[in-house]
Design an enzyme around this catalytic site. Structure first.
Site, PDB file in Angstrom:
ATOM      1  N   VAL A  32       0.845  -1.202   0.000  1.00 12.84           N
ATOM      2  CA  VAL A  32       0.000   0.000   0.000  1.00 12.84           C
ATOM      3  C   VAL A  32       0.882   1.255   0.000  1.00 12.84           C
ATOM      4  O   VAL A  32       0.640   2.207  -0.739  1.00 12.84           O
ATOM      5  CB  VAL A  32      -0.945  -0.021   1.227  1.00 12.84           C
ATOM      6  CG1 VAL A  32      -1.695   1.288   1.350  1.00 12.84           C
ATOM      7  CG2 VAL A  32      -1.908  -1.189   1.110  1.00 12.84           C
ATOM      8  N   ASP A  34       3.991   1.556  -1.129  1.00 11.32           N
ATOM      9  CA  ASP A  34       4.670   1.709  -2.418  1.00 11.32           C
ATOM     10  C   ASP A  34       3.746   2.274  -3.488  1.00 11.32           C
ATOM     11  O   ASP A  34       4.153   3.074  -4.316  1.00 11.32           O
ATOM     12  CB  ASP A  34       5.197   0.356  -2.910  1.00 11.32           C
ATOM     13  CG  ASP A  34       6.348  -0.117  -2.043  1.00 11.32           C
ATOM     14  OD1 ASP A  34       6.893   0.712  -1.288  1.00 11.32           O
ATOM     15  OD2 ASP A  34       6.687  -1.310  -2.115  1.00 11.32           O
ATOM     16  N   SER A  79      31.226  16.986  24.565  1.00 14.58           N
ATOM     17  CA  SER A  79      31.324  15.552  24.839  1.00 14.58           C
ATOM     18  C   SER A  79      31.093  15.343  26.325  1.00 14.58           C
ATOM     19  O   SER A  79      30.667  16.275  27.019  1.00 14.58           O
ATOM     20  CB  SER A  79      32.650  14.982  24.366  1.00 14.58           C
ATOM     21  OG  SER A  79      33.694  15.649  24.991  1.00 14.58           O
ATOM     22  N   LYS A 110      23.444   5.546  26.543  1.00 16.53           N
ATOM     23  CA  LYS A 110      24.495   6.167  25.747  1.00 16.53           C
ATOM     24  C   LYS A 110      24.647   5.280  24.524  1.00 16.53           C
ATOM     25  O   LYS A 110      25.074   4.128  24.614  1.00 16.53           O
ATOM     26  CB  LYS A 110      25.803   6.248  26.529  1.00 16.53           C
ATOM     27  CG  LYS A 110      26.889   6.952  25.728  1.00 16.53           C
ATOM     28  CD  LYS A 110      28.058   7.360  26.601  1.00 16.53           C
ATOM     29  CE  LYS A 110      29.014   8.292  25.886  1.00 16.53           C
ATOM     30  NZ  LYS A 110      29.642   7.749  24.700  1.00 16.53           N
ATOM     31  N   GLU A 165      22.287  10.629  18.077  1.00 18.54           N
ATOM     32  CA  GLU A 165      23.284   9.671  17.629  1.00 18.54           C
ATOM     33  C   GLU A 165      22.719   8.888  16.451  1.00 18.54           C
ATOM     34  O   GLU A 165      21.562   8.465  16.483  1.00 18.54           O
ATOM     35  CB  GLU A 165      23.605   8.728  18.807  1.00 18.54           C
ATOM     36  CG  GLU A 165      24.916   8.016  18.697  1.00 18.54           C
ATOM     37  CD  GLU A 165      26.117   8.859  19.145  1.00 18.54           C
ATOM     38  OE1 GLU A 165      25.983  10.083  19.354  1.00 18.54           O
ATOM     39  OE2 GLU A 165      27.205   8.262  19.272  1.00 18.54           O
ATOM     40  N   LYS A 304      29.767   4.430  31.992  1.00 19.70           N
ATOM     41  CA  LYS A 304      30.049   3.424  30.971  1.00 19.70           C
ATOM     42  C   LYS A 304      29.723   2.007  31.447  1.00 19.70           C
ATOM     43  O   LYS A 304      29.897   1.679  32.616  1.00 19.70           O
ATOM     44  CB  LYS A 304      31.542   3.491  30.569  1.00 19.70           C
ATOM     45  CG  LYS A 304      31.975   4.831  29.995  1.00 19.70           C
ATOM     46  CD  LYS A 304      31.359   5.120  28.639  1.00 19.70           C
ATOM     47  CE  LYS A 304      32.006   4.373  27.518  1.00 19.70           C
ATOM     48  NZ  LYS A 304      33.190   5.026  26.977  1.00 19.70           N
ATOM     49  N   CYS A 414      37.717 -27.656   0.817  1.00 22.89           N
ATOM     50  CA  CYS A 414      38.161 -29.040   0.707  1.00 22.89           C
ATOM     51  C   CYS A 414      37.210 -29.707  -0.276  1.00 22.89           C
ATOM     52  O   CYS A 414      36.001 -29.624  -0.132  1.00 22.89           O
ATOM     53  CB  CYS A 414      38.085 -29.724   2.071  1.00 22.89           C
ATOM     54  SG  CYS A 414      38.295 -31.503   1.941  1.00 22.89           S
ATOM     55  N   CYS A 419      35.722 -36.350   3.159  1.00 23.90           N
ATOM     56  CA  CYS A 419      36.530 -35.772   4.241  1.00 23.90           C
ATOM     57  C   CYS A 419      35.769 -35.935   5.566  1.00 23.90           C
ATOM     58  O   CYS A 419      34.582 -35.631   5.652  1.00 23.90           O
ATOM     59  CB  CYS A 419      36.771 -34.292   3.958  1.00 23.90           C
ATOM     60  SG  CYS A 419      37.498 -33.406   5.337  1.00 23.90           S
TER      61      CYS A 419
HETATM   62  S1  IVH Z   1      24.778  14.096  25.674  1.00 23.18           S
HETATM   63  C1  IVH Z   1      25.874  18.091  26.703  1.00 23.18           C
HETATM   64  N1  IVH Z   1      23.488  11.813  25.490  1.00 23.18           N
HETATM   65  O1  IVH Z   1      28.432  10.412  23.408  1.00 23.18           O
HETATM   66  C2  IVH Z   1      25.729  16.652  26.459  1.00 23.18           C
HETATM   67  N2  IVH Z   1      25.537  12.024  24.325  1.00 23.18           N
HETATM   68  O2  IVH Z   1      30.794  11.067  24.963  1.00 23.18           O
HETATM   69  C3  IVH Z   1      26.510  16.121  25.338  1.00 23.18           C
HETATM   70  N3  IVH Z   1      26.148  10.044  23.026  1.00 23.18           N
HETATM   71  O3  IVH Z   1      29.366  13.189  21.516  1.00 23.18           O
HETATM   72  C4  IVH Z   1      26.181  14.770  24.892  1.00 23.18           C
HETATM   73  N4  IVH Z   1      24.389   8.850  23.552  1.00 23.18           N
HETATM   74  O4  IVH Z   1      27.775  11.526  20.423  1.00 23.18           O
HETATM   75  C5  IVH Z   1      24.584  12.504  25.121  1.00 23.18           C
HETATM   76  N5  IVH Z   1      22.220   9.887  25.402  1.00 23.18           N
HETATM   77  C6  IVH Z   1      23.313  10.567  25.034  1.00 23.18           C
HETATM   78  C7  IVH Z   1      24.280  10.025  24.180  1.00 23.18           C
HETATM   79  C8  IVH Z   1      25.394  10.789  23.848  1.00 23.18           C
HETATM   80  C9  IVH Z   1      25.508   8.877  22.859  1.00 23.18           C
HETATM   81  C10 IVH Z   1      27.451  10.382  22.421  1.00 23.18           C
HETATM   82  C11 IVH Z   1      27.472  11.737  21.764  1.00 23.18           C
HETATM   83  C12 IVH Z   1      28.582  12.503  22.434  1.00 23.18           C
HETATM   84  C13 IVH Z   1      29.354  11.429  23.104  1.00 23.18           C
HETATM   85  C14 IVH Z   1      29.965  11.982  24.373  1.00 23.18           C
END
Ligand code: IVH
Length: 650
Positions: A32, A34, A79, A110, A165, A304, A414, A419
């Site tokens: 549908v 397409d 970052s 993250k 992201e 992390k 092989c 074998c």
């Molecule tokens: S916040 C001011 N939230 O991680 C806040 N970053 O190590 C700046 N990333 O460059 C980033 N998931 O590319 C934020 N839920 C998330 C994220 C995230 C992945 C990446 C992002 C950033 C890097 C920082």
């Protein structure tokens, strides 16, 4: 289609696409979608001036750039500071509470991908910029438009930067690498590299083909007046962006820790790779007060997860011989704990891959283990070499039977059908779930049967007797009888299972089903032309089938006599009639159920379709026929009353 209908069509397509790509909740079928999409394409070809910027046709990716230009972000992309454990969290919280003690925290995944900044002006996506150095990135708008989870237009008219992201789902990553392997191309190390590489393609049709996904995590410049980040993010999701697989507002150490445990526990079940949880102060005024250090915000931190990439050493490279004779190298590495699992082996796919990565014995390498995928070597740390590393030569002889190996494109094979490794593996395959599903034929038992000389081919399985089995170590009456019963139960299976169990190279479950349905028992006599006509079966597969039948016809016939698989009921080719090969749509109430009429028409060789289009040959209608009838009239499709239809073929 007139202009109003065109605009409505765009709204509809965008809504359907949002349900599919953003909400994971499809509300229509591809067919549908397409169909309407093509009507929009036609309209735009005839009326190029009326083209809308948010038309889904703007996503096709037919632009080839010469290179990317630099582009400043409207506000800096930051970052994050990393923490790794409870002590780190405690320290960060203490520090943060000192700045403000009446705060809560927004926790979200993250994502492990590539960051992207989207600029919308007057509700239209005008720029997509990579992170670059945080201040200036590269302008990749054409590529960004191919990402289906990024809306081309949003219901927010003031200028706004939406950050997030770009990721590749794990399943998609495996798919891409599998096809790169077959094409003899270098593999992507991990989904993050695949996402970043796909974003920066000069040919946007390549980006489009990679099924990238965008997950928003914040905003840059905006005029939003939310007090809480959590509310701001809900607003962003409501504009048509994907929500995180998990998010929560938490208060203090214990709740943050609890959320972290949950996300870490569930990370394998998420479609995308996560490398941690981001904790952000939820009160926006407090965020502003806390501000930034030179490098990172004070109001957020990346907590992390245990790494899925670890450094280890290659001790040995062993060769595995599969049922098709393909010889694949496997690296034996210094045992390494990766997120609770001790990894000792990593796949190397093929020798081209070893050469390309220049993997040597004694090399320090980075291995990746994530979820259910087999650990793999993603990088060789060549700068760590001390000269004692040893190059791996491509073998010329099968490690099991010593016969000459043959290079078949990227694969080493092989050629010896007898074998040992091939025999054992083909029996294992024969007994596996998508084949004959025979319980009690584990690798240990098959190897034992083979070693003792009882089973040298598939046929020998059916020569096994209670007396023979009882002579084997570890076999008592019950175990022996169970095995014989399982072998007996494998008889009279569906025919596709029988075909699949033969282990023909390139022929899996889907192709086996096609062959069974299309040809029944006669598949062994099908010609190449007939085989390639089947949907989903190409040249290479057809040749593989023909070659297999040429060499093994006798075995196939004997096995079939023993196993008596059930031949699928084949639809007889319909006799000539006005409906044969025609596309028919049914509507309204008829004298019989529509299902029954559909079956009858299909037995006449017609294709019964759900909606009327220009391709429809007949609309057959009963009482109270509605919009389909009107549409057919409009398109000039021939309409037939039920009685007229019956008159035509009787
Ligand atoms: S916040 C001011 N939230 O991680 C806040 N970053 O190590 C700046 N990333 O460059 C980033 N998931 O590319 C934020 N839920 C998330 C994220 C995230 C992945 C990446 C992002 C950033 C890097 C920082």
């Amino acid at each position: 289609m007139n202009n109003t209908e065109y605009n409505e069509a765009i709204e509809k397509l965008n809504l359907w696409s949002k349900h599919y790509y953003v909400l994971d909740d499809p509300i229509t079928t591809d067919e549908v979608y397409d169909k309407l999409y093509h009507e929009v394409v036609e309209y735009e070809e005839l009326n190029p001036k009326e083209m809308q910027e948010n038309s889904p046709t703007q996503r096709v990716g037919d632009m080839i750039s010469e290179g990317f230009t630099k582009e400043p972000h409207l506000s800096r992309m930051w970052s994050l500071e990393d923490i790794f454990d409870k002590a780190g969290l405690d320290k960060w919280l203490t520090k943060t509470y000192k700045l403000d003690n009446k705060i809560t925290f927004y926790c979200e995944p993250k994502y492990d991908g590539a960051s992207l900044n989207l600029i919308y002006e007057n509700g239209i996506l005008v720029k997509g910029i990579t992170r670059g150095d945080g201040t200036i990135g590269e302008l990749i708008t054409q590529n960004v438009k191919t990402i289906k989870s990024i809306p081309l237009a949003i219901e927010h008219k003031e200028t706004i930067e939406i950050r997030g992201e770009v990721v590749i789902f794990k399943r998609e990553f495996e798919r891409i690498n599998k096809s790169r392997l077959q094409a003899g191309e270098a593999l992507f190390a991990n989904p993050r590299n695949a996402a970043a590489g796909s974003l920066r393609q000069l040919d946007s049709s390549i980006t489009a083909a990679r099924n990238l996904v965008f997950l928003p995590y914040g905003v840059g410049v905006d005029s939003l007046e939310f007090k809480l980040l959590s509310d701001k993010m809900e607003y962003i999701y409501s504009l048509g962006f994907r929500m995180p697989p998990q998010r929560a507002v938490t208060k203090g150490f214990d709740e943050i820790e609890e959320m972290y445990e949950i996300m870490n526990r569930d990370r394998d079940s998420y479609e995308m790779m996560l490398d941690g949880m981001v904790v952000k102060v939820n009160e926006i005024s407090s965020q502003i007060d806390m501000g930034y250090t030179v490098k990172v915000p004070r109001f957020a931190v990346a907590y992390k997860f245990p790494a899925v990439e670890k450094i280890t050493t290659v001790k040995e490279i062993v060769l595995q011989v599969g049922r098709t004779g393909a010889v694949t190298p496997v690296a034996i590495v210094e045992p390494t704990d990766i997120d609770g699992v001790v990894v000792e082996r990593a796949t190397l796919h093929n020798f081209d891959e070893i050469e390309r990565k220049d993997i040597r014995l004694g090399d320090k390498v980075i291995i990746l283990r994530s979820g259910d995928v087999i650990p793999k070597i993603i990088k060789v740390l060549t700068h760590e070499r001390d000269g004692s590393e040893v190059k791996v030569e491509k073998p010329t002889k099968c490690p099991v039977c010593e016969s000459e190996l043959l290079q078949e494109e990227v694969l080493l094979k092989c050629q010896n059908l007898e074998c040992d490794a091939r025999v054992v593996n083909s029996i294992m395959y024969f007994a596996s779930k998508p084949c004959l599903n025979i319980d009690g034929l584990g690798v240990k038992i098959v190897e034992q049967l083979f070693r003792e000389g009882f089973v040298k081919s598939l046929l020998d399985l059916y020569e096994l007797t209670l007396e023979k089995l009882l002579t084997l170590e570890g076999f008592k009456e019950k175990k022996a009888q169970n095995l014989l019963n399982s072998l007996e139960n494998a008889k009279r299976s569906d025919y596709w299972r029988f075909i699949n169990s033969l282990g023909i190279e390139h022929i899996g479950e889907v192709a086996s089903k096609t062959l069974a349905e299309q040809f029944g028992f006669a598949w062994v006599d099908a010609t190449k032309e007939q085989i390639v006509e089947c949907e989903g079966i190409g040249e290479e597969m057809a040749e593989s089938i023909l070659e297999f039948v040429r060499v093994n016809r006798e075995t196939i016939e004997k096995l079939q006599t023993i196993l008596q698989p059930l031949e699928p009921i084949k639809r007889e080719e319909a006799k000539e009639n006005p409906f044969k090969g025609k596309t028919v749509v049914l509507t309204g109430t008829m004298s019989e159920s529509r299902g029954a009429i559909k079956d009858m028409l299909e037995s006449l060789g017609a294709k019964v379709s759900a909606s009327v289009s220009k391709k429809t040959d007949f609309l057959i209608y009963g009482e109270d026929a509605g919009s389909k009838y009107d549409k057919a009239e409009k398109l000039g499709v021939k309409t037939l009353e039920e009685e007229e239809m019956r008159a035509l073929y009787n």
